[in-house]
Motif scaffolding. Sequence first.
Motif, mmCIF file in Angstrom:
data_model
loop_
_atom_site.group_PDB
_atom_site.id
_atom_site.type_symbol
_atom_site.label_atom_id
_atom_site.label_comp_id
_atom_site.label_asym_id
_atom_site.label_seq_id
_atom_site.Cartn_x
_atom_site.Cartn_y
_atom_site.Cartn_z
ATOM 1 N N LEU A 118 0.884 -0.957 -0.107
ATOM 2 C CA LEU A 118 0.030 0.345 -0.318
ATOM 3 C C LEU A 118 1.028 1.292 -0.196
ATOM 4 O O LEU A 118 0.353 1.991 -0.974
ATOM 5 C CB LEU A 118 -0.688 -0.364 1.007
ATOM 6 N N LYS A 119 2.105 1.198 0.824
ATOM 7 C CA LYS A 119 2.552 2.276 0.873
ATOM 8 C C LYS A 119 3.103 2.382 -0.419
ATOM 9 O O LYS A 119 3.510 4.008 -0.560
ATOM 10 C CB LYS A 119 3.559 2.063 2.388
ATOM 11 N N VAL A 120 3.823 1.373 -1.425
ATOM 12 C CA VAL A 120 4.348 1.876 -2.466
ATOM 13 C C VAL A 120 3.548 2.500 -3.432
ATOM 14 O O VAL A 120 3.332 2.751 -4.482
ATOM 15 C CB VAL A 120 4.495 0.099 -3.139
ATOM 16 N N GLU A 121 2.156 1.552 -3.411
ATOM 17 C CA GLU A 121 0.916 2.263 -4.396
ATOM 18 C C GLU A 121 0.559 3.573 -3.800
ATOM 19 O O GLU A 121 1.367 4.406 -4.831
ATOM 20 C CB GLU A 121 -0.511 1.870 -4.635
ATOM 21 N N GLN A 122 0.802 4.353 -2.420
ATOM 22 C CA GLN A 122 0.545 5.466 -2.307
ATOM 23 C C GLN A 122 2.148 6.770 -3.181
ATOM 24 O O GLN A 122 1.125 7.789 -3.174
ATOM 25 C CB GLN A 122 0.203 5.549 -0.406
ATOM 26 N N LYS A 123 3.080 6.312 -2.441
ATOM 27 C CA LYS A 123 4.234 6.563 -3.300
ATOM 28 C C LYS A 123 3.828 7.242 -4.459
ATOM 29 O O LYS A 123 4.241 8.360 -5.161
ATOM 30 C CB LYS A 123 5.518 6.474 -3.096
ATOM 31 N N TYR A 124 3.659 5.902 -5.036
ATOM 32 C CA TYR A 124 3.690 5.880 -7.048
ATOM 33 C C TYR A 124 1.721 7.579 -7.315
ATOM 34 O O TYR A 124 2.151 7.596 -8.388
ATOM 35 C CB TYR A 124 3.706 4.782 -7.570
ATOM 36 N N ASN A 125 1.810 6.909 -6.149
ATOM 37 C CA ASN A 125 -0.029 8.016 -6.612
ATOM 38 C C ASN A 125 0.217 9.067 -6.670
ATOM 39 O O ASN A 125 0.009 10.124 -7.292
ATOM 40 C CB ASN A 125 -0.938 7.575 -5.850
ATOM 41 N N GLN A 126 1.353 9.096 -5.902
ATOM 42 C CA GLN A 126 2.127 10.823 -5.927
ATOM 43 C C GLN A 126 2.716 11.399 -6.746
ATOM 44 O O GLN A 126 2.901 12.388 -7.500
ATOM 45 C CB GLN A 126 2.870 11.452 -4.184
ATOM 46 N N LEU A 127 3.868 10.474 -7.344
ATOM 47 C CA LEU A 127 4.773 10.643 -8.052
ATOM 48 C C LEU A 127 3.845 10.207 -9.294
ATOM 49 O O LEU A 127 4.854 11.523 -10.557
ATOM 50 C CB LEU A 127 5.937 9.598 -8.014
ATOM 51 N N ARG A 128 3.091 10.125 -9.986
ATOM 52 C CA ARG A 128 2.300 9.860 -10.983
ATOM 53 C C ARG A 128 1.419 11.913 -11.376
ATOM 54 O O ARG A 128 1.211 11.634 -12.234
ATOM 55 C CB ARG A 128 1.105 9.043 -11.371
ATOM 56 N N LYS A 129 1.079 12.046 -9.623
ATOM 57 C CA LYS A 129 0.020 13.143 -9.937
ATOM 58 C C LYS A 129 0.596 13.611 -10.939
ATOM 59 O O LYS A 129 -0.239 14.941 -11.587
ATOM 60 C CB LYS A 129 0.451 13.819 -8.524
ATOM 61 N N PRO A 130 1.600 15.033 -10.574
ATOM 62 C CA PRO A 130 1.729 15.863 -11.369
ATOM 63 C C PRO A 130 2.458 15.643 -13.269
ATOM 64 O O PRO A 130 1.393 16.519 -13.450
ATOM 65 C CB PRO A 130 3.610 16.331 -11.170
ATOM 66 N N TYR A 131 2.728 14.369 -13.398
ATOM 67 C CA TYR A 131 2.107 13.949 -14.924
ATOM 68 C C TYR A 131 0.499 14.433 -15.350
ATOM 69 O O TYR A 131 0.048 14.481 -16.671
ATOM 70 C CB TYR A 131 3.120 12.844 -14.968
ATOM 71 N N PHE A 132 -0.644 13.338 -14.051
ATOM 72 C CA PHE A 132 -1.222 13.454 -15.279
ATOM 73 C C PHE A 132 -2.134 15.065 -14.909
ATOM 74 O O PHE A 132 -2.829 15.097 -15.842
ATOM 75 C CB PHE A 132 -2.475 12.905 -13.880
ATOM 76 N N GLU A 133 -1.615 15.608 -14.378
ATOM 77 C CA GLU A 133 -2.451 16.585 -14.221
ATOM 78 C C GLU A 133 -1.564 18.086 -15.604
ATOM 79 O O GLU A 133 -2.337 19.029 -16.017
ATOM 80 C CB GLU A 133 -1.393 18.414 -13.086
ATOM 81 N N LYS A 134 -0.272 17.778 -15.496
ATOM 82 C CA LYS A 134 0.366 18.330 -16.711
ATOM 83 C C LYS A 134 -0.656 17.602 -18.227
ATOM 84 O O LYS A 134 -0.801 18.042 -18.795
ATOM 85 C CB LYS A 134 1.582 18.045 -17.432
#
Lengths: 242, 242
Positions: free
Chosen positions: B61-77
Amino acid sequence: MASTAKKSKKEGSGGDISAGEDSGLSGKDIYNPETQKALEEIDSCQNDIDALNEKASEEILKVEQKYNQLRKPYFEKRNNIIKRIPNFWITAFINHPQISTILDEDEEECLHFLTKVEVEEFEDIKSGYKIAFHFDENPYFENKVLVKEFHLDSTGDPYSKSTAITWKDDMDLTAKKKSANLKGKQGRKRPFEPRSFFSWYLQEGDPSADDIAEIIKDDLWPNPLQYFLVPDIEVENGIEEE
Amino acid sequence: MASTAKKSKKEGSGGDISAGEDSGLSGKDIYNPETQKALEEIDSCQNDIDALNEKASEEILKVEQKYNQLRKPYFEKRNNIIKRIPNFWITAFINHPQISTILDEDEEECLHFLTKVEVEEFEDIKSGYKIAFHFDENPYFENKVLVKEFHLDSTGDPYSKSTAITWKDDMDLTAKKKSANLKGKQGRKRPFEPRSFFSWYLQEGDPSADDIAEIIKDDLWPNPLQYFLVPDIEVENGIEEE
């Protein structure tokens, strides 16, 4: 509702666009230049997202590998205790709502000699796992261990292979079954479940629809005690305790 | 074939046994003392395995949360680039084999005003996610954003809730649909697909069979470009490009 790491449906993005010099779309003139440019930027952004997805999958795989190693000694310890309980595995099989459906009567006799079950995921767990069935000396076959392995071939397709069974004379349970089937489907206790344990075991090739292997790996193996203790109400077979 | 962290089917072990002082089996005398003792040892070992499974799930779950955060700026872009392409989302919707089945003709008109889609998993991603649909000023409703959220209630059951739609006078697309249905099922283009986008959106309650939400979250959102670019061959609707 926890999600697993997302992977895009296709490698890279799945369209006509390729970022960089030879864009597949540039010759087509379907889109105006502004849209074309935006599409290429999306494609490039999508590649960054795909790379992150790839890294997420790798990290999750590492966590799974670590815990497979940590669980191993407990599974070994559990198997050693289980050996002290007569008929533990056949009882769990019979009590399991799905596994019980592939046990025919003769096979149940044979599986009383099953002393140990082991499920092991390969170090690179992406590539597969194996299920080992350990048997006491028995009247049916010479093997001490029957192993069914699940792999991915070089193109990523799953396949399985099984140790051949060295049946003793006239004791081949699958031959008996075949001949029973030939005689007009006589001798089957469960008319809608033509499979048997050993025909499942010996079935090689494409295991993508192998629900029994998945059930053993993901349901029975993680907690067999619950099936030893709690008979499913729909099970028809009785089993003499000890 | 990578497995996710295993969890036992029931919390603890699922049987009549409880390790420790008040074993549920001790009064029953079903098993002989040796078997009884072995069962309690298995139960205790199973608790250790369950604890490891729990830790594995938490780490994943922690890995998934970390990558959700890392993906976020790319999704916004990506969303910002997408805004530069007219009708990006409605085109992707129409080209998507499943989502297209719930779009009725009036809704397609309305969804031309859809400028941005966002999927966001909650910080504690076990508890759910939301899908936000952003609209330009349009003739149909007053809302700028329609949000559909998916949660687990206190007992762990899933439910969804949606921002109410403030329809402009006589523009309620769902009312139109209802009245059409009352008039002897007239006005439906797809007789075997009685759902519509807004009736899907407004449907609250048990989302466990909500395949559309899952498709948006796990298929469209991870890579919408492929659906913008590649029309599904089974789609009947044409869409005017720009």
